[in-house]
Design an enzyme around this catalytic site. Structure first.
Site, PDB file in Angstrom:
ATOM      1  N   CYS A 210      30.301  50.833  35.033  1.00  0.00           N
ATOM      2  CA  CYS A 210      29.860  50.623  36.424  1.00  0.00           C
ATOM      3  C   CYS A 210      30.563  49.371  36.937  1.00  0.00           C
ATOM      4  CB  CYS A 210      28.349  50.471  36.487  1.00  0.00           C
ATOM      5  SG  CYS A 210      27.444  51.826  35.692  1.00  0.00           S
ATOM      6  N   ALA A 211      31.876  49.467  37.120  1.00  0.00           N
ATOM      7  CA  ALA A 211      32.705  48.280  37.315  1.00  0.00           C
ATOM      8  C   ALA A 211      32.556  47.644  38.684  1.00  0.00           C
ATOM      9  CB  ALA A 211      34.174  48.641  37.073  1.00  0.00           C
ATOM     10  N   GLY A 215      34.520  42.317  38.751  1.00  0.00           N
ATOM     11  CA  GLY A 215      34.357  40.955  38.259  1.00  0.00           C
ATOM     12  C   GLY A 215      34.271  40.885  36.745  1.00  0.00           C
ATOM     13  N   LYS A 216      33.440  41.728  36.148  1.00  0.00           N
ATOM     14  CA  LYS A 216      33.309  41.717  34.689  1.00  0.00           C
ATOM     15  C   LYS A 216      34.512  42.362  34.028  1.00  0.00           C
ATOM     16  CE  LYS A 216      28.278  41.689  34.953  1.00  0.00           C
ATOM     17  NZ  LYS A 216      28.224  41.895  36.423  1.00  0.00           N
ATOM     18  N   ASP A 282      26.793  47.890  33.198  1.00  0.00           N
ATOM     19  CA  ASP A 282      26.123  46.963  34.114  1.00  0.00           C
ATOM     20  C   ASP A 282      25.550  47.835  35.230  1.00  0.00           C
ATOM     21  OD1 ASP A 282      25.258  44.825  35.586  1.00  0.00           O
ATOM     22  OD2 ASP A 282      27.240  44.256  36.308  1.00  0.00           O
ATOM     23  N   CYS A 335      21.052  43.257  36.643  1.00  0.00           N
ATOM     24  CA  CYS A 335      20.722  41.991  37.300  1.00  0.00           C
ATOM     25  C   CYS A 335      19.305  42.089  37.857  1.00  0.00           C
ATOM     26  CB  CYS A 335      21.738  41.631  38.384  1.00  0.00           C
ATOM     27  SG  CYS A 335      22.073  42.938  39.575  1.00  0.00           S
TER      28      CYS A 335
END
Length: 393
Positions: A210-211, A215-216, A282, A335
């Site tokens: 789940c890009a 950022g990750k 994520d 998050c």
């Protein structure tokens, strides 16, 4: 703009933000940018003052207000100078009627505040709405933290992430040589720690399922020294499209982008089944850990929306497991500070997949749970996150 006109502008913006929260429309920062793009007469001091009023009113109101005026009257309660600006003069708001609706103060809607109080404790709730600093990640493909600190003398090293820097909120990092050279990326320290928990190394095959805007993905590429295979996938074409220019600036060449069809994600990933050394999920979530940056997000969440998110997370979790090679690792993160999306999600996964086990994530920050680790703004001074690292049999 006069002080009264600034208050009225904040009310107008809040009306749009409240409607957007109700209808899942544009975020507050987007609406504010659009508003001032159409009002070139507003100077930088006006824009800053109006923005501060808007976010102060948003942070104060736990439940979604009935109107922008109700939100601003709530902010003015107990603040005589602000109340005095409701004087009905030209461009200023009308005087306050004693019987008018006033937005109630609180951390979140009552049902949500109850869940968070049980999860992290009442003493940690106020910090969820603090103003966040600006965190950067030093890109080791372009240099080290010492080089970045030399270019950014106002920055300090973050306490947990080995490549993290911290600057005051509002610092214009994109105007700096460090940013233009690709030496730094804007990234909360908590997000940096999630990428660090993956343990990516050069030569590995890694999937960021789940890009988003990547950022990750870029942090993983740096950990891999830009060697190996790194797949960034997402169902949002606009967000995924922002990864390419960011990768160019960062000097990252190994990223393969895959656009997924929502609900049919597996079809685009069949060739990756059981090949990844690491898969990072994520997952889309409630965002309860990001209210420092997006405080109006708590007005967008409902029990029904949370239920849909939990269902989506479980589906993506199961999909990720199919992509991990035997003996490989799966890192699940949200998050969010709600157990529904974190610890309970991991426990349910382990019931569905008895061959998997939780393993140490190697992070010094956060509070350990039986099924993972929680980072909170109050304890760790990061955005709020849940992360768990699992190993395939």
């Amino acid at each position: 703009m006069t002080p009264g006109a600034r208050v009225q502008a904040a009310i107008d913006l809040l009306d749009g933000i409240i409607a957007g929260a109700r209808d899942q429309g544009a975020a507050a920062d987007t609406l504010i940018a659009r508003y001032f793009a159409e009002r070139r007469y507003a100077g930088s001091k006006d824009r800053r003052a109006v923005r501060d009023l808007v976010y102060a009113a948003i942070r104060r109101a736990g439940e979604r207000p009935v109107s922008g005026r109700a939100a601003m009257i709530g902010l003015a309660a107990g603040d005589p100078p602000l109340t005095a600006l409701f004087d009905g003069s030209r461009h200023a708001p009308a005087p306050i009627d004693p019987g008018e609706a006033v937005a109630a103060a609180g951390v979140a809607p009552a049902w949500l505040e109850e869940k968070l109080r049980a999860a992290i404790g009442a003493e940690e709730l106020p910090a969820l709405l603090d103003r966040a600093p600006l965190d950067l990640r030093v890109n080791r493909l372009r240099g080290d933290r010492a080089a970045a600190l030399a270019l950014l003398p106002d920055a300090v090293a973050t306490p947990h992430a080995p490549d993290g820097l911290r600057l005051p909120e509002g610092f214009r990092v994109e105007a700096t040589d460090a940013w233009r050279q690709g030496l730094v990326e804007v990234q909360d320290e908590g997000s940096q720690l999630l990428a660090h928990a993956c343990g990516a190394k050069p030569g590995m095959t890694v999937i960021d399922l789940c890009a988003g805007a990547g950022g990750k993905t870029l942090a993983l590429a740096a950990d891999m020294a830009d060697r190996g295979r790194l797949i960034a996938s997402d169902a949002d074409a606009a967000r995924l499209g922002r990864l390419a220019p960011r990768a160019d600036r960062a000097g990252v060449t190994i990223v393969e982008r895959r656009l997924l069809d929502h609900g049919r994600e597996e079809a685009a990933l069949t060739d990756l089944r059981a090949v990844a050394d690491i898969v990072l999920v994520d997952a889309p979530c409630s965002g309860t850990g990001t209210w420092r940056r997006n405080p109006e997000a708590r007005w967008r969440l409902s029990p029904a929306r949370l239920e849909r998110l939990v269902s989506l997370q479980a589906r993506l979790f199961d999909l990720a497991a199919k992509l991990v090679r035997p003996g490989g690792a799966l890192v699940y993160a949200v998050c969010s500070l709600l157990p529904d999306e974190g610890e309970e999600q991991v426990r349910a996964f382990l019931v569905r997949h008895p061959g998997w086990a939780i393993e140490a994530d190697g992070l010094a920050a956060g509070r350990e749970l039986g099924a993972g680790r929680v980072l909170t703004p109050a304890r760790d001074h990061t955005d709020g996150f849940f992360v768990a690292r699992l190993r395939a049999a």
